[in-house]
Design an enzyme around this catalytic site. Structure first.
Site, PDB file in Angstrom:
ATOM      1  N   SER A  57       0.966  -1.241  -0.045  1.00  0.00           N
ATOM      2  CA  SER A  57       0.018   0.151  -0.115  1.00  0.00           C
ATOM      3  C   SER A  57       0.982   1.254   0.009  1.00  0.00           C
ATOM      4  O   SER A  57       1.861   1.165   0.359  1.00  0.00           O
ATOM      5  CB  SER A  57      -0.774   0.035   1.424  1.00  0.00           C
ATOM      6  OG  SER A  57      -1.553   1.385   1.550  1.00  0.00           O
ATOM      7  N   TYR A  98      -1.706  -1.293  11.034  1.00  0.00           N
ATOM      8  CA  TYR A  98      -2.080  -1.600   9.284  1.00  0.00           C
ATOM      9  C   TYR A  98      -0.836  -1.035   8.682  1.00  0.00           C
ATOM     10  O   TYR A  98      -0.157  -1.604   7.893  1.00  0.00           O
ATOM     11  CB  TYR A  98      -3.331  -1.082   9.017  1.00  0.00           C
ATOM     12  CG  TYR A  98      -3.510  -0.978   7.512  1.00  0.00           C
ATOM     13  CD1 TYR A  98      -4.077  -2.085   6.902  1.00  0.00           C
ATOM     14  CD2 TYR A  98      -3.347   0.100   6.597  1.00  0.00           C
ATOM     15  CE1 TYR A  98      -3.938  -2.077   5.605  1.00  0.00           C
ATOM     16  CE2 TYR A  98      -3.437   0.107   5.247  1.00  0.00           C
ATOM     17  CZ  TYR A  98      -3.806  -1.249   4.699  1.00  0.00           C
ATOM     18  OH  TYR A  98      -3.810  -1.165   3.546  1.00  0.00           O
TER      19      TYR A  98
END
Length: 273
Positions: free
Chosen positions: A142, A155
């Site tokens: 990401s 995360y």
């Protein structure tokens, strides 16, 4: 001489980026192993892909949060006589909220899925690829990997791990004819946001990409032998900003985005296996 089949194993394949990666690999002639928890969705996707592209599509319903699942998956592949050409580690999920108040067990489960399962599958399958001198791994990371993320701290940290691991493995595997690529999308139309009832702000909305666009760019980068694929010019510029801005400023910006620019519930599912 019959050409060996190219099998692509895709985790978190039941929706979103995972499902689009499956469709894109099938369009390139890959046979597929589709892995996720939701058996009915996997079967529907397999039938769609087989009907449209004429490739084989095997399904395996597993929860990769279970620490035994990666080894179980590899043994199932062995029993079916399947040799994986390309591993796509897409399964993962994110939690939004303060580290000190988010559920302890769910944060550990996120690490197990985003980090442990990805690492285990890579370790179990990469040696065979290097021995054969072909194939590779496409890890879905990401743009969150490029800076710290207050209010989604674990995360962001898991995605930083995925990026770092992928870069290291890229250099180790490249001399053996094997590619390892980290795909780093930004905001994407997928169940990551939809399951959490997330509404992106007007600031972020113009940068949102479709899952199909992300999948296409990821596979093109992987097949070109790239170590890192950041999807979209805006996201690429954002990673440069995270690189050159003082870290204290980059993390404050990320924290403000998570706290104020995006609204929604605490948990987001991202093609979770």
């Amino acid at each position: 001489m019959t050409e060996e089949p190219r099998w692509a194993l895709i985790t978190g394949a039941s929706s979103g980026i995972g499902a689009e990666l499956a469709r894109a690999f099938a369009a390139r002639g890959y046979d597929l192993i589709l892995v996720a928890r939701r058996h009915e969705r996997l079967e529907a996707l397999a039938q769609e892909i087989q009907g449209k592209h004429g490739v084989r599509a095997e399904t395996m319903a597993l929860d990769l949060e279970d620490r035994e699942s990666p080894q179980d998956l590899v043994e199932m592949l062995r029993d079916r006589g399947i040799q994986v050409h390309t591993l796509v580690n897409n399964a993962g999920f994110g939690l939004r909220g303060n580290f000190a108040t988010l559920a302890f067990e769910r944060q550990l489960a996120m690490i197990d899925l985003n980090v442990r399962a990805l690492t285990a599958l890579s370790r179990l399958l990469l040696p065979g690829m290097m021995e054969r001198g072909s194939g590779g791994i496409l890890n879905v990371s990401s743009t969150a990997a490029f800076q710290a993320g207050p209010h989604m701290a674990v995360y962001y940290a898991t995605k930083a791990f995925v990026l770092s691991l992928s870069e290291g493995l890229h250099e180790e595997a490249k001399p053996r004819g094997v590619t390892v690529t980290a795909l780093c999308p930004g905001s994407t139309e997928s169940e990551f946001s939809a399951n959490a009832d997330v509404e992106y702000s007007r600031t972020l909305r113009p940068t949102i990409m479709t899952a199909a666009e992300v999948a296409r760019l990821g596979i093109e980068g992987y097949e070109a032998g790239q170590a890192i694929v950041v999807t979209g010019r805006t996201n690429w510029l954002g990673t440069l900003g995270a690189k050159f801005l003082p870290r204290r400023i980059a993390r404050r910006i990320a924290g403000r985005l998570q706290r104020g620019e995006v609204t929604g519930h605490a948990e987001q599912a991202n093609e979770k296996a």
